[in-house]
Design a protein around this motif. Structure first.
Motif, PDB file in Angstrom:
ATOM      1  N   GLU A 156      44.987  47.727  44.979  1.00 56.06           N
ATOM      2  CA  GLU A 156      45.525  47.870  46.339  1.00 56.06           C
ATOM      3  C   GLU A 156      46.992  47.440  46.359  1.00 56.06           C
ATOM      4  O   GLU A 156      47.329  46.314  45.977  1.00 56.06           O
ATOM      5  CB  GLU A 156      44.698  46.980  47.286  1.00 56.06           C
ATOM      6  N   SER A 157      47.867  48.334  46.821  1.00 54.11           N
ATOM      7  CA  SER A 157      49.304  48.023  46.827  1.00 54.11           C
ATOM      8  C   SER A 157      49.694  47.125  47.991  1.00 54.11           C
ATOM      9  O   SER A 157      49.135  47.230  49.076  1.00 54.11           O
ATOM     10  CB  SER A 157      50.113  49.312  46.939  1.00 54.11           C
ATOM     11  N   LYS A 168      50.743  44.909  43.473  1.00 55.48           N
ATOM     12  CA  LYS A 168      49.358  45.322  43.766  1.00 55.48           C
ATOM     13  C   LYS A 168      48.370  44.273  43.253  1.00 55.48           C
ATOM     14  O   LYS A 168      48.684  43.495  42.349  1.00 55.48           O
ATOM     15  CB  LYS A 168      49.053  46.670  43.115  1.00 55.48           C
ATOM     16  N   SER A 220      45.745  38.596  42.692  1.00 55.89           N
ATOM     17  CA  SER A 220      46.948  39.428  42.716  1.00 55.89           C
ATOM     18  C   SER A 220      48.117  38.650  42.144  1.00 55.89           C
ATOM     19  O   SER A 220      48.899  38.063  42.875  1.00 55.89           O
ATOM     20  CB  SER A 220      47.251  39.872  44.153  1.00 55.89           C
TER      21      SER A 220
END
Ligand SMILES: [Zn+2]
Length: 211
Positions: free
Chosen positions: A137-138, A132, A127
């Motif tokens: 995936e935030s 995200k 990441s």
């Protein structure tokens, strides 16, 4: 910036100023030019921005042991090798910013920050972006910026070629005006930083030499 604190409310994202990324703390993934003087400069600039009314946010790598970005998590690989994982490109790094390790600690005064956003917590996804991970995936960053009514972002920290790049570009995608402060941003290599800067400019990020 003329508009700062006047027409538009400004959020500052200080990217990954953690011991493992600094020469000052002899970090596992120390980026050149990150001695005490650089960190002090970041601290002063951040303090100035806070005094001028900006909201200040930190991002931080917070990896579980055995994280996919660690070269030690793969057989026969070395630092800076590039592999493909499920169609994604993954650069391999020394193990760094392992959760709860001293190297993962932010090295700026934590009192500066209105919020700290952890990233890279899923073992299977890197990441670089504060918004995200590589699996889509935030983090909670966007929700925090919206809740605080932020309209424009100032981004700096470590490092230009990876996490500043990804965070600044995702900031534009999220609808913010984004300015990166070059003198407050460290580079892993000049070549990748030049490419990163071009990518950011192409995405609409504005560069400013100094605060
Ligand atoms: Zn990392």
């Amino acid at each position: 910036m003329e508009t700062r604190g006047q027409q538009k409310s400004t959020g500052v994202i200080v990217v990954d100023v953690q011991g493992d990324f600094t020469e000052w703390k002899n970090g596992a993934l120390a980026v050149s030019g990150t001695g005490k003087a650089f960190i002090d400069k970041l601290g002063q600039a951040t303090s100035t921005l806070k005094s001028s009314g900006c909201k200040i946010y930190a991002t931080m790598d917070w990896h579980p042991s055995g994280h996919i970005s660690f070269f030690t998590s793969h057989n026969n690989k070395k630092i800076m090798d590039v592999i493909r994982v499920d169609g994604r490109t993954q650069v391999l790094w020394p193990p760094h910013c392992v959760q709860h390790s001293s190297g993962a600690e932010l090295v700026l005064d934590k009192g500066l920050f209105d919020a700290v956003v952890k990233k890279g917590q899923n073992k299977n996804f890197d990441s670089y972006s504060g918004f995200k991970d590589d699996g889509g995936e935030s983090t909670e960053l966007l929700d925090i910026l919206k809740k605080d009514g932020i309209e424009q972002l100032i981004v700096y920290g470590i490092a230009m070629d990876y996490c500043v790049r990804a965070t600044a570009i995702d900031g534009v995608y999220a609808g913010f005006d984004v300015t990166v402060i070059e003198d407050l941003t460290a580079l892993i290599t000049p070549e990748t930083s030049l490419k990163a800067k071009q990518d950011m400019i192409n995405s609409g990020v504005v560069f400013q030499k100094q605060l």
